[in-house]
Design a protein around this motif. Structure first.
Motif: not given
Length: 329
Positions: A142-161
């Motif tokens: 939580f120390y800082k946010k990794i900068k990223h571009s603005i992405y189009k919402k392509n996926n409805n749901i991301m599921i991890t293990d």
């Protein structure tokens, strides 16, 4: 000053560890904390001891991430190294820890740490039962946010293990049921040098063939691994929702404001984080999986998340200031 870091997790092929260590090393550089030696997560006690036994350190920092629970091997290795330094009267600081279900013979050793910083309030309550004081400081991710571009919402749901294998199976089955609107991404990854090997490429090919004919087979989920942590952040930010059994993924979803649902991990770290952010009702009920009635963050949830994110780096800075100031006395 010469400082030792114990339980460096940068060699673990896990995206959460990778991002956390980027922040940790950034903090060390910013605070001018000179780490002269490192004991790594996968090392045996003997290997670590041989590396540092003839060295003199001004103090020791232990990264408690993923180890200080259930009397596991890595935890016992850390305790043994701590005892070695206690005998030398070297100050030892435990940071970034979740502490749970530890035998009393090891709990007694916690009294000898110079200071203890846990990453959620349930760990603080656990230690308090034994009269051991600690401070709650959010996980270093939580120390800082990794900068990223603005992405189009392509996926409805991301599921991890999940850290719990049966939950990973259930999450993978959930992905298979909603394949048309979800993507499955395990947090362990295959390093770039391994990806180049012919045997790895062949394995990927075999996995894809197996998955084509047997989509419910969990042992093929590694075909979904992404190449680096920036890709992980990109996938997360292009998704409308996250479902995960991984603490650091839930943390990232808070950082990037992606509505999430969690399943329990191997410790109460996610529940502790939820308590500290003061969010309720985001635990996934597998019995409701056929409906998947996912909800966006409410205004109250957004406000609570923003407050937590605002305070987190301040608390982390304060923790390191306290450690540095201790050594000036």
């Amino acid at each position: 000053m010469k400082i030792l870091l114990i339980n460096d997790t940068s060699k673990v092929n896990h995206f959460g560890c990778k991002i956390l260590n980027i922040h940790l090393n950034s903090i060390f550089k910013k605070k001018k904390i000179n780490i002269t030696k490192r004991c790594f997560n996968a090392e045996s006690y003997k290997s670590s001891l041989n590396k540092i036994k003839n060295e003199q350190f001004d103090y020791v920092i232990i990264n408690g991430e993923g180890t200080m629970h259930h009397d596991q091997k890595e935890f016992i290795n850390i305790i043994k190294l701590s005892i070695f330094f206690f005998k030398k009267k070297t100050p030892v600081y435990l940071i970034n820890a979740t502490v749970q279900k530890i035998s009393y013979r090891y709990i007694k050793i916690f009294r000898k740490f110079k200071k203890i910083y846990v990453r959620e309030s349930l760990s603080k309550l656990f230690l308090l039962k034994f009269g051991i004081r600690s401070k709650v400081v959010p996980d270093l991710i939580f120390y800082k946010k990794i900068k990223h571009s603005i992405y189009k919402k392509n996926n409805n749901i991301m599921i991890t293990d999940s850290t719990i294998f049966n939950n990973t199976k259930r999450l993978f089955n959930l992905y298979n049921q909603f394949k048309d609107q979800s993507i499955f991404v395990p947090l362990f990854f295959i390093p770039k040098n391994e990806r180049k090997k012919l045997i790895t490429k062949l394995k990927f090919c075999i996995y894809e063939i197996i998955y084509f004919f047997y989509p419910n087979k969990l042992n093929v989920f590694s075909i979904y691994t992404v190449k680096n942590y920036r890709n992980l952040v990109k996938i997360l930010n292009s998704s409308k929702y996250l479902i995960s059994g991984r603490f650091h993924m839930i943390a990232l979803s808070l950082i990037y404001k992606i509505p999430f649902y969690y399943v329990i991990s191997n410790t109460y770290k996610i529940q502790g984080l939820m308590n500290d952010v003061n969010i309720r009702g985001r635990k996934l009920d597998f019995s409701m999986k056929y409906k998947l009635n996912l909800k966006k963050f409410t205004k109250l949830e957004k406000d609570l998340i923003n407050l937590y994110l605002k305070k987190a780096p301040i608390k982390i800075d304060k923790m390191f200031k306290e450690i540095i100031d201790d050594q000036k006395i």
